[in-house]
Design a protein around this motif. Structure first.
Motif, mmCIF file in Angstrom:
data_model
loop_
_atom_site.group_PDB
_atom_site.id
_atom_site.type_symbol
_atom_site.label_atom_id
_atom_site.label_comp_id
_atom_site.label_asym_id
_atom_site.label_seq_id
_atom_site.Cartn_x
_atom_site.Cartn_y
_atom_site.Cartn_z
ATOM 1 N N ARG A 31 37.913 23.372 31.568
ATOM 2 C CA ARG A 31 37.220 24.345 32.334
ATOM 3 C C ARG A 31 36.728 23.358 33.758
ATOM 4 N NH1 ARG A 31 32.810 27.327 28.584
ATOM 5 N NH2 ARG A 31 34.341 28.427 27.278
ATOM 6 N N VAL B 242 38.727 24.208 36.772
ATOM 7 C CA VAL B 242 38.509 25.502 37.585
ATOM 8 C C VAL B 242 37.331 25.128 38.598
ATOM 9 C CG1 VAL B 242 37.639 27.723 37.560
ATOM 10 C CG2 VAL B 242 39.052 27.077 35.600
ATOM 11 N N LYS C 154 46.333 28.972 42.145
ATOM 12 C CA LYS C 154 45.158 29.459 42.657
ATOM 13 C C LYS C 154 45.124 31.087 42.590
ATOM 14 C CE LYS C 154 44.972 27.929 46.924
ATOM 15 N NZ LYS C 154 44.699 27.593 48.394
ATOM 16 N N LYS C 155 45.636 31.583 41.495
ATOM 17 C CA LYS C 155 45.858 33.219 41.268
ATOM 18 C C LYS C 155 44.921 33.452 40.058
ATOM 19 C CE LYS C 155 49.114 33.335 44.462
ATOM 20 N NZ LYS C 155 48.935 34.173 45.756
ATOM 21 N N GLN C 156 43.978 34.270 40.381
ATOM 22 C CA GLN C 156 42.988 34.790 39.353
ATOM 23 C C GLN C 156 43.290 36.166 39.040
ATOM 24 O OE1 GLN C 156 38.948 33.680 39.483
ATOM 25 N NE2 GLN C 156 39.522 32.090 40.877
ATOM 26 N N GLN D 62 37.761 24.978 42.914
ATOM 27 C CA GLN D 62 36.648 25.421 43.769
ATOM 28 C C GLN D 62 36.306 24.639 44.704
ATOM 29 O OE1 GLN D 62 33.876 27.256 41.223
ATOM 30 N NE2 GLN D 62 35.071 29.098 40.788
ATOM 31 N N LYS E 96 42.008 41.305 37.198
ATOM 32 C CA LYS E 96 41.530 39.978 37.135
ATOM 33 C C LYS E 96 41.590 39.246 36.002
ATOM 34 C CE LYS E 96 37.101 37.578 38.888
ATOM 35 N NZ LYS E 96 37.979 36.871 39.946
ATOM 36 N N VAL E 97 42.028 37.840 36.003
ATOM 37 C CA VAL E 97 41.952 37.173 34.978
ATOM 38 C C VAL E 97 40.715 36.298 34.615
ATOM 39 C CG1 VAL E 97 43.099 35.105 33.745
ATOM 40 C CG2 VAL E 97 44.461 36.614 35.216
ATOM 41 N N ASP E 98 40.313 36.552 33.427
ATOM 42 C CA ASP E 98 39.052 35.784 33.013
ATOM 43 C C ASP E 98 39.439 34.269 32.581
ATOM 44 O OD1 ASP E 98 36.646 35.096 32.176
ATOM 45 O OD2 ASP E 98 36.377 36.564 30.528
ATOM 46 N N LEU E 99 39.075 33.575 33.720
ATOM 47 C CA LEU E 99 39.507 32.080 33.405
ATOM 48 C C LEU E 99 38.607 31.444 32.322
ATOM 49 C CD1 LEU E 99 40.287 30.928 37.014
ATOM 50 C CD2 LEU E 99 41.685 31.628 35.452
ATOM 51 N N CYS F 211 47.642 30.349 37.453
ATOM 52 C CA CYS F 211 46.159 30.463 37.578
ATOM 53 C C CYS F 211 45.646 29.148 38.013
ATOM 54 C CB CYS F 211 45.300 30.772 36.400
ATOM 55 S SG CYS F 211 46.003 32.582 35.599
#
Length: 339
Positions: free
Chosen positions: A303, A306, A280-282, A310, A290-293, A276
């Motif tokens: 956090r 993340v 860069k895989k979500q 971006q 979809k993964v809730d980061l 993740c």
């Protein structure tokens, strides 16, 4: 020898400092000149500013045309890149990665920045070895962990370097460097250099990590960029590295904490974090849910990674494509005879 220039006031040229000694007489038939060395820094700046305006006088139409060419080229290039990325993402990512790797090398070699070239060479050698291991078939059981260890380490180093560089720049802007008797220009150069290293290797490392993650996951067989997995995922197998989640005493595997996604698929904690954050895989490596980061990284100190990722995605365009676009604009100006 002192630099001089001529000054004309009300149609008559006046001498402002350079004495012509010829038996005690001045040559009034020669242009009178001004001694630049006797000017204050502010006056020198004004003189250079006036000379620049005089040089470009009457070129307003040409400058407007050059600005128009720049704006149109930026818009067209952006549209082309967006369409390319949407229609052929694989080729776009490969070309972008190659430019990210080569473009700074060209400029730093030209400027003889040996410190950057040294770090670039070390990064290239290690990353080339890691990428070679990640693309081998069959995939060794130790390769995924080796890949994620290297790129996660690189990611953390680049993140810390960028933060330190940004902090130094802000401290310099507020004058805190004077407390330690450090010159502003030295502190600013140090901060900008750290910021450049952190952002550049952060972007480059994430792109190589994504390429390696795709290759390894497709080799294991539990993930494909499009379509269904090539084989069924057992309950006790990690879809990222293909190794058992829980192993017996006599069985080969990886012993560590596990993590369960919202889709109920379980992975090694290190593998899913590398998938993740670094890759860069979500999405889930198996079912692509979809993964809730935010839920995955409950620790507030994790956090920012993340958000930092971006930021690196946005800077990729600036580093890889902006020099190419500017070079293309300069080529158009050259063909059209614009200066």
């Amino acid at each position: 020898m002192a630099g001089v220039f001529e000054v004309e006031v009300d149609g008559v040229e006046h001498d402002h400092g350079l004495q012509h000694h010829d038996h005690g007489r001045q040559h009034h038939d020669e242009p009178h000149q001004f001694d630049v060395s006797k000017l204050s820094p502010e006056e020198k700046w004004r003189v250079e500013h006036a000379k620049m305006h005089a040089k470009h006088k009457g070129h307003e139409a040409m400058h407007a045309e050059m600005v128009l060419i720049l704006i149109v080229t930026l818009i067209v290039a952006q549209l082309v890149l967006v369409q390319w990325k949407q229609r052929h993402p694989k080729s776009y990512n490969l070309v972008t990665l190659f430019q990210m790797w080569v473009v700074p090398l060209y400029f730093t070699t030209k400027l003889h920045w040996w410190r950057f070239l040294t770090t670039w060479f070390i990064f290239s050698v290690i990353t080339a070895y890691i990428s070679f291991r990640a693309t081998r078939k069959p995939l060794s059981c130790t390769t995924p962990r080796l890949v994620y260890k290297w790129f996660l380490l690189l990611y953390k180093i680049s993140y810390a370097t960028g933060i330190v560089g940004y902090t130094v720049v802000m401290f310099t802007l507020f004058g805190i460097n004077l407390i330690f008797r450090i010159k502003p220009e030295d502190a600013m150069d140090f901060g900008v250099s750290l910021l450049f290293y952190g952002l550049y290797y952060g972007v480059l490392g994430r792109d190589f990590a994504e390429m390696c993650a795709d290759s390894m996951a497709s080799t294991v067989g539990y993930y494909s960029a499009s379509g269904m997995p090539t084989k069924h995922l057992a309950d006790n197998i990690c879809a990222v590295c293909g190794q058992p989640i829980l192993v017996d005493v006599s069985e080969e595997g990886i012993i560590e904490n596990t993590y369960r996604l919202s889709c109920n698929h379980v992975f090694h904690e290190f593998c899913i974090r590398g998938w993740c954050i670094v890759g860069k895989k979500q999405i889930c490596p198996y079912c692509k849910e979809k993964v809730d980061l935010k839920r995955m990284f409950s620790n507030p100190w994790e956090r920012p990674h993340v958000m930092y990722g971006q930021l690196l995605d946005w800077l990729r365009y600036l580093v890889a494509w902006q020099p190419v676009i500017i070079g293309f604009v300069q080529g158009i100006n050259y063909v059209l005879g614009l200066e």
